[in-house]
Design an enzyme around this catalytic site. Structure first.
Site, PDB file in Angstrom:
ATOM      1  N   LYS A 167      74.905  13.144  11.171  1.00 10.86           N
ATOM      2  CA  LYS A 167      75.294  14.361  10.536  1.00 10.86           C
ATOM      3  C   LYS A 167      76.861  14.414  11.016  1.00 10.86           C
ATOM      4  O   LYS A 167      77.206  14.947  12.158  1.00 10.86           O
ATOM      5  CB  LYS A 167      74.416  15.314  11.029  1.00 10.86           C
ATOM      6  CG  LYS A 167      74.739  16.628   9.914  1.00 10.86           C
ATOM      7  CD  LYS A 167      75.884  17.607  10.480  1.00 10.86           C
ATOM      8  CE  LYS A 167      75.793  18.839   9.492  1.00 10.86           C
ATOM      9  NZ  LYS A 167      77.137  19.591  10.081  1.00 10.86           N
ATOM     10  N   GLY A 224      77.088  19.474  21.740  1.00 11.21           N
ATOM     11  CA  GLY A 224      77.735  20.896  21.361  1.00 11.21           C
ATOM     12  C   GLY A 224      77.107  21.848  22.066  1.00 11.21           C
ATOM     13  O   GLY A 224      76.905  22.008  23.212  1.00 11.21           O
ATOM     14  N   SER A 225      76.889  23.138  21.313  1.00  9.87           N
ATOM     15  CA  SER A 225      76.683  24.524  22.149  1.00  9.87           C
ATOM     16  C   SER A 225      75.226  24.663  22.628  1.00  9.87           C
ATOM     17  O   SER A 225      74.336  23.876  21.990  1.00  9.87           O
ATOM     18  CB  SER A 225      77.377  25.468  21.205  1.00  9.87           C
ATOM     19  OG  SER A 225      76.176  25.641  19.860  1.00  9.87           O
ATOM     20  N   GLY A 228      73.350  25.865  19.549  1.00  7.04           N
ATOM     21  CA  GLY A 228      73.021  24.699  18.482  1.00  7.04           C
ATOM     22  C   GLY A 228      72.003  23.907  19.054  1.00  7.04           C
ATOM     23  O   GLY A 228      71.020  23.398  18.324  1.00  7.04           O
ATOM     24  N   GLY A 229      72.346  23.246  20.289  1.00  7.55           N
ATOM     25  CA  GLY A 229      71.245  22.510  20.799  1.00  7.55           C
ATOM     26  C   GLY A 229      69.839  22.949  21.049  1.00  7.55           C
ATOM     27  O   GLY A 229      68.675  22.466  20.808  1.00  7.55           O
ATOM     28  N   GLU A 248      73.197  17.570  24.540  1.00  7.68           N
ATOM     29  CA  GLU A 248      74.046  18.049  25.611  1.00  7.68           C
ATOM     30  C   GLU A 248      74.849  19.276  25.528  1.00  7.68           C
ATOM     31  O   GLU A 248      75.316  19.495  24.336  1.00  7.68           O
ATOM     32  CB  GLU A 248      75.203  16.838  26.085  1.00  7.68           C
ATOM     33  CG  GLU A 248      76.133  17.067  27.101  1.00  7.68           C
ATOM     34  CD  GLU A 248      77.502  16.723  26.908  1.00  7.68           C
ATOM     35  OE1 GLU A 248      78.470  17.736  26.533  1.00  7.68           O
ATOM     36  OE2 GLU A 248      77.898  15.610  26.528  1.00  7.68           O
ATOM     37  N   CYS A 285      83.546  19.038  27.606  1.00  8.58           N
ATOM     38  CA  CYS A 285      82.294  19.739  28.118  1.00  8.58           C
ATOM     39  C   CYS A 285      82.394  19.652  29.687  1.00  8.58           C
ATOM     40  O   CYS A 285      81.394  20.421  30.174  1.00  8.58           O
ATOM     41  CB  CYS A 285      81.141  18.649  27.640  1.00  8.58           C
ATOM     42  SG  CYS A 285      81.382  16.967  27.694  1.00  8.58           S
ATOM     43  N   GLU A 377      80.022  30.218  29.695  1.00  8.29           N
ATOM     44  CA  GLU A 377      80.793  29.148  29.208  1.00  8.29           C
ATOM     45  C   GLU A 377      82.157  29.597  28.480  1.00  8.29           C
ATOM     46  O   GLU A 377      81.888  30.531  27.500  1.00  8.29           O
ATOM     47  CB  GLU A 377      80.342  28.177  28.443  1.00  8.29           C
ATOM     48  CG  GLU A 377      81.192  26.845  28.360  1.00  8.29           C
ATOM     49  CD  GLU A 377      80.684  26.029  27.633  1.00  8.29           C
ATOM     50  OE1 GLU A 377      81.156  24.593  27.733  1.00  8.29           O
ATOM     51  OE2 GLU A 377      79.714  26.018  26.803  1.00  8.29           O
TER      52      GLU A 377
END
Length: 515
Positions: A167, A224-225, A228-229, A248, A285, A377
């Site tokens: 994606k 990603g965030s 989202g994860g 991650e 990250c 974060e």
């Protein structure tokens, strides 16, 4: 008419090229093709897969100038960074090809039969890792090459023998399409079936949701965030047949600086910290988000040196408007806290596009318990210095940190012996990588690297998304008990035709099984 969206140059905010959104039908077709590819004997041929990986690396280098030009316009990242990332991407593709050449990634184990074993006779048991099935990969915004279309998730899944459906990230759609063409061509040149690789471009979430829901998808790789994860992890768990998600996610990558380290090399630590926080917009990250600094005059001077250096750094370009707005909101929440003090004087914004001034804030470490905002974060060039008093103050604050990708220690072993041991113990319990007298940004792609950590840094702390052992995510073990020789994979046959390392009756060897 199909839905479309535009790329955006974050340096100016101006729209770029137009791209068509993938549809649900596109997802279904890609997953169906991946299922067919997974059943094709050609994909079981590790030499063909190695040829795909090496061919993709060569093709990416050949179109490197085009890739760098398009990626620069879509991300605002400087040419030097993008050329380095392109080489890292090509290098890790080749590194996984070398893993295939060696062959021992399958972890072949042979336990020979023993009819005299007690309490029961022992059968012949042979075990190895096999590919898990088609994998969905979500490209990352902050690494348009090394963590995106042909990044580590894609490379390790293809090496494992798993077809990949990516994606593509809408922050760099043109880059993704250019890279995808090289992968598709390399797969065809290696004689692999068409469904081996697919690239699905979309700005919305529907394509990603459809990929996670597709019954033919066996695992997911995501960078990603946290939000989202976690959404992907939860969605995958709700499937009729749940699948693993290797996500991650967020990390503040804490750094501890001791009094002794400041006395020995405060200026060098400040210089390295500023570079780690501000480089590439702080959009890594592993960017350090919180730094534990001693209270007192020595710590005050260090804090001011960091702030002065950050004030003198030009406002950096953020990858997209959404990230800029999220950082702005997060910094506003931080600054509103009564215990937080801004250390710099430069304005937050300057110039065109999506920019933010690198900045430092400070607060007493003892107030960490009073609010999660101090450990939130800040994805961008922002760092929080947490000022601690004595050892107990520091250790108590460290105990409130959640799982992290990294943790770093700046200390002097001769003066901090017992403290250094204690810090190592506490931080290793919370992070996947502990760095000494250095900074966590810059992740080496090696066999020994672990780029992971306890939740919420990742959803699967036993695994890494960087380095050669990342292939392990997309493999599963199968044991053959008392199997006829004719049905055994080559890796488990007595004669060891591939010449790989195997564990036979507990001993590592490349020799054939004795007759």
């Amino acid at each position: 008419m199909p839905a479309t969206f535009n790329s955006v140059d974050p340096r100016t905010g101006a729209p770029g090229a137009e791209f068509a959104e993938a549809t649900g039908a596109d997802v279904a077709a890609a997953v169906e093709a991946a299922e067919h590819a997974f059943g094709d004997p050609a994909l079981r041929d590790r030499d063909r897969r190695a040829a795909l990986l090496r061919g993709a690396a060569a093709r990416l280098r050949a179109v490197g100038d085009d890739v760098v030009e398009v990626a620069g316009a879509e991300t605002g990242l400087p040419e030097g960074r993008l050329r380095g990332e392109l080489e890292r991407t090509a290098g890790q593709l080749e590194a996984f090809a070398a893993v295939l050449d060696a062959g021992d990634y399958v972890e072949a184990i042979i336990d020979l039969p023993d009819p005299d074993a007690t309490p029961i006779p022992r059968p012949d048991v042979r075990r190895m890792l096999v590919p898990i099935g088609p994998v969905a990969v979500f490209g990352a915004s902050n690494f348009p090459l090394a963590f995106s279309t042909a990044g580590g998730d894609t490379a390790s899944a293809l090496a494992a023998g798993c077809p990949v459906a990516v994606k593509g990230h809408p922050s760099h759609p043109g880059t993704g399409e250019l890279v995808a063409r090289q992968l598709e061509a390399a797969a065809a040149e290696a004689g692999l079936p068409k469904g081996t690789f697919a690239h699905l471009l979309a700005a919305g979430i529907e394509v990603g949701e459809a990929l996670v829901d597709a019954p033919g998808i066996a695992a997911v790789g995501f960078t990603g965030s946290t939000a989202g994860g976690r959404a992907i992890v939860d969605r995958a768990a709700r499937r009729p047949v749940p699948i693993p998600v290797y996500a991650e996610m967020g990390s503040v990558n804490p750094i501890v600086v001791t009094d002794a380290a400041l006395a020995a090399r405060a200026d060098a630590v400040a210089q390295g910290l500023v570079a780690s926080v501000a480089n590439f917009g702080g959009q890594l990250c592993t960017k350090p988000g919180v730094v534990f600094v001693p209270a007192g005059a020595q710590g005050d001077a260090f804090a001011q040196a960091v702030a002065t250096r950050l004030d003198g750094t030009e406002p950096t370009v953020l990858l997209n408007e959404r990230l800029r707005d999220a950082l702005t909101a997060a910094v506003a929440r931080l600054a509103d806290r009564p215990e937080v003090e801004p250390l710099g004087a430069a304005p937050a914004f300057a110039g065109d596009g999506f920019r933010h001034q690198p900045a430092a804030y400070q607060a007493p470490a003892s107030t960490v318990a009073e609010g999660g905002a101090l450990l939130e974060e800040h994805f961008g060039p922002v760092v929080v210095l947490l000022r601690y008093g004595d050892r107990d103050d520091l250790i108590d604050a460290l105990g409130r940190i959640e799982g992290q990708l990294t943790a770093s220690i700046h200390a002097e072993p001769d003066r901090d012996g017992e403290l250094l041991r204690l810090l190592t113990e506490r931080l290793a319990a919370r992070a996947g990588r502990v760095v000494y007298d250095g900074f966590p940004t810059g992740v080496a792609v090696t066999h020994g690297m672990h780029h992971g950590g306890p939740y919420p840094a990742t959803s699967a702390p036993a695994h890494t998304s960087v380095g050669m052992t990342a292939i392990r995510r997309f493999l599963r073990p199968v044991a053959w008990q008392n199997a006829p020789a004719a049905v055994l994979p080559p890796e488990l046959r007595d004669e060891n035709p591939l010449g790989i390392w195997r564990r036979v009756d507990g001993e590592l060897t490349r020799d054939p099984v004795p007759a």
